[in-house]
Design a protein around this motif. Structure first.
Motif, PDB file in Angstrom:
ATOM      1  N   PRO A  31       0.808  -1.230   0.000  1.00  0.00           N
ATOM      2  CA  PRO A  31       0.000   0.000   0.000  1.00  0.00           C
ATOM      3  C   PRO A  31       0.840   1.279   0.000  1.00  0.00           C
ATOM      4  N   PHE A  32       1.995   1.244   0.617  1.00  0.00           N
ATOM      5  CA  PHE A  32       2.824   2.443   0.666  1.00  0.00           C
ATOM      6  C   PHE A  32       3.273   2.865  -0.727  1.00  0.00           C
ATOM      7  N   PHE A  33       3.586   1.912  -1.577  1.00  0.00           N
ATOM      8  CA  PHE A  33       4.083   2.211  -2.915  1.00  0.00           C
ATOM      9  C   PHE A  33       2.983   2.276  -3.970  1.00  0.00           C
ATOM     10  N   HIS A  34       1.722   2.220  -3.553  1.00  0.00           N
ATOM     11  CA  HIS A  34       0.572   2.272  -4.475  1.00  0.00           C
ATOM     12  C   HIS A  34       0.644   1.173  -5.535  1.00  0.00           C
ATOM     13  N   LEU A  35       1.135   0.003  -5.175  1.00  0.00           N
ATOM     14  CA  LEU A  35       1.223  -1.101  -6.119  1.00  0.00           C
ATOM     15  C   LEU A  35      -0.098  -1.867  -6.137  1.00  0.00           C
ATOM     16  N   PRO A  36      -0.454  -2.448  -7.283  1.00  0.00           N
ATOM     17  CA  PRO A  36      -1.692  -3.248  -7.329  1.00  0.00           C
ATOM     18  C   PRO A  36      -1.533  -4.513  -6.490  1.00  0.00           C
ATOM     19  N   ARG A  37      -2.596  -4.899  -5.811  1.00  0.00           N
ATOM     20  CA  ARG A  37      -2.543  -6.038  -4.897  1.00  0.00           C
ATOM     21  C   ARG A  37      -2.819  -7.367  -5.576  1.00  0.00           C
ATOM     22  N   TYR A  38      -3.687  -7.396  -6.571  1.00  0.00           N
ATOM     23  CA  TYR A  38      -4.110  -8.613  -7.261  1.00  0.00           C
ATOM     24  C   TYR A  38      -4.547  -9.666  -6.253  1.00  0.00           C
ATOM     25  N   PHE A  39      -3.769 -10.705  -6.046  1.00  0.00           N
ATOM     26  CA  PHE A  39      -4.141 -11.828  -5.183  1.00  0.00           C
ATOM     27  C   PHE A  39      -3.378 -11.826  -3.858  1.00  0.00           C
ATOM     28  N   ILE A  40      -2.591 -10.798  -3.588  1.00  0.00           N
ATOM     29  CA  ILE A  40      -1.704 -10.798  -2.421  1.00  0.00           C
ATOM     30  C   ILE A  40      -2.480 -10.941  -1.113  1.00  0.00           C
ATOM     31  N   ASP A  41      -3.633 -10.265  -0.986  1.00  0.00           N
ATOM     32  CA  ASP A  41      -4.375 -10.337   0.277  1.00  0.00           C
ATOM     33  C   ASP A  41      -4.883 -11.747   0.553  1.00  0.00           C
ATOM     34  N   ASP A  42      -5.379 -12.446  -0.465  1.00  0.00           N
ATOM     35  CA  ASP A  42      -5.808 -13.836  -0.267  1.00  0.00           C
ATOM     36  C   ASP A  42      -4.620 -14.740   0.029  1.00  0.00           C
ATOM     37  N   PHE A  43      -3.532 -14.521  -0.688  1.00  0.00           N
ATOM     38  CA  PHE A  43      -2.298 -15.281  -0.471  1.00  0.00           C
ATOM     39  C   PHE A  43      -1.817 -15.122   0.970  1.00  0.00           C
ATOM     40  N   CYS A  44      -1.823 -13.885   1.465  1.00  0.00           N
ATOM     41  CA  CYS A  44      -1.333 -13.620   2.820  1.00  0.00           C
ATOM     42  C   CYS A  44      -2.218 -14.272   3.873  1.00  0.00           C
ATOM     43  N   CYS A  45      -3.525 -14.163   3.702  1.00  0.00           N
ATOM     44  CA  CYS A  45      -4.434 -14.786   4.680  1.00  0.00           C
ATOM     45  C   CYS A  45      -4.247 -16.301   4.717  1.00  0.00           C
ATOM     46  N   THR A  46      -4.105 -16.913   3.553  1.00  0.00           N
ATOM     47  CA  THR A  46      -3.910 -18.359   3.491  1.00  0.00           C
ATOM     48  C   THR A  46      -2.606 -18.773   4.147  1.00  0.00           C
ATOM     49  N   PHE A  47      -1.533 -18.082   3.838  1.00  0.00           N
ATOM     50  CA  PHE A  47      -0.234 -18.454   4.378  1.00  0.00           C
ATOM     51  C   PHE A  47      -0.166 -18.238   5.901  1.00  0.00           C
ATOM     52  N   VAL A  48      -0.624 -17.094   6.371  1.00  0.00           N
ATOM     53  CA  VAL A  48      -0.542 -16.812   7.805  1.00  0.00           C
ATOM     54  C   VAL A  48      -1.426 -17.768   8.600  1.00  0.00           C
ATOM     55  N   SER A  49      -2.614 -18.078   8.073  1.00  0.00           N
ATOM     56  CA  SER A  49      -3.508 -18.964   8.820  1.00  0.00           C
ATOM     57  C   SER A  49      -3.055 -20.418   8.767  1.00  0.00           C
ATOM     58  N   SER A  50      -2.243 -20.798   7.778  1.00  0.00           N
ATOM     59  CA  SER A  50      -1.755 -22.172   7.725  1.00  0.00           C
ATOM     60  C   SER A  50      -0.423 -22.369   8.439  1.00  0.00           C
ATOM     61  N   PHE A  51       0.152 -21.303   8.963  1.00  0.00           N
ATOM     62  CA  PHE A  51       1.457 -21.407   9.612  1.00  0.00           C
ATOM     63  C   PHE A  51       1.492 -22.378  10.796  1.00  0.00           C
ATOM     64  N   PRO A  52       0.574 -22.292  11.752  1.00  0.00           N
ATOM     65  CA  PRO A  52       0.688 -23.218  12.891  1.00  0.00           C
ATOM     66  C   PRO A  52       0.614 -24.687  12.478  1.00  0.00           C
ATOM     67  N   ALA A  53      -0.105 -24.968  11.417  1.00  0.00           N
ATOM     68  CA  ALA A  53      -0.227 -26.368  10.952  1.00  0.00           C
ATOM     69  C   ALA A  53       1.097 -26.856  10.425  1.00  0.00           C
TER      70      ALA A  53
END
Length: 143
Positions: free
Chosen positions: A121-143
């Motif tokens: 967000p700081f660099f005004h870059l397009p997000r595309y799928f990054i938000d879904d990617f981040c939620c999936t990765f962070v929530s699967s970390f403990p597993a």
């Protein structure tokens, strides 16, 4: 007025995030948002930028320390190959590989997504799928 990362102030960005979550997942989450709007009304917010730099410093610093310590440990294990038995050296190498894996997994599943979430967000870059990617990765970390 922006207070940093306290999350108390009402903002258009919070309303947009609430609407997007409702649209995507069918869940209304109106509380608990902390939105870092670095460029609110095309005005640069120094406090949020300093917050971003602090977060990046912590992420890069801890990864750098882990990398240096891992490299030094590997160097000393291979340097002392003539002073210790082969089985002891192999055991130490296996332990080092296990510790490296324990460092690599949080880096991939936590550090990388957070780095993208905070910096894109700081660099005004397009997000595309990054938000879904981040939620999936962070929530699967403990597993």
């Amino acid at each position: 007025m922006t207070k940093g990362t306290e999350g108390d102030e009402p903002s258009i960005e919070k309303d947009l995030a609430t609407t997007e979550v409702l649209k995507r997942y069918g869940v209304e989450m109106s509380e608990g948002w902390i939105v870092l709007s670095y460029w609110e009304n095309n005005e640069f917010h120094l406090k949020l930028f300093l917050t971003l730099m602090s977060i990046d410093t912590i992420l890069v610093g801890s990864l750098s320390v882990a990398t240096v310590l891992g490299g030094l440990t590997y160097y000393h294990i291979s340097k002392s190959a003539f002073k210790i038995s082969e089985s002891s050296r192999k055991m130490q190498q296996r332990l080092l590989y296990a510790v490296c894996a324990q460092t690599f997994v949080p880096f991939i599943f936590v550090y990388t997504p957070y780095f993208f979430v905070f910096n894109i967000p700081f660099f005004h870059l397009p997000r595309y799928f990054i938000d879904d990617f981040c939620c999936t990765f962070v929530s699967s970390f403990p597993a």
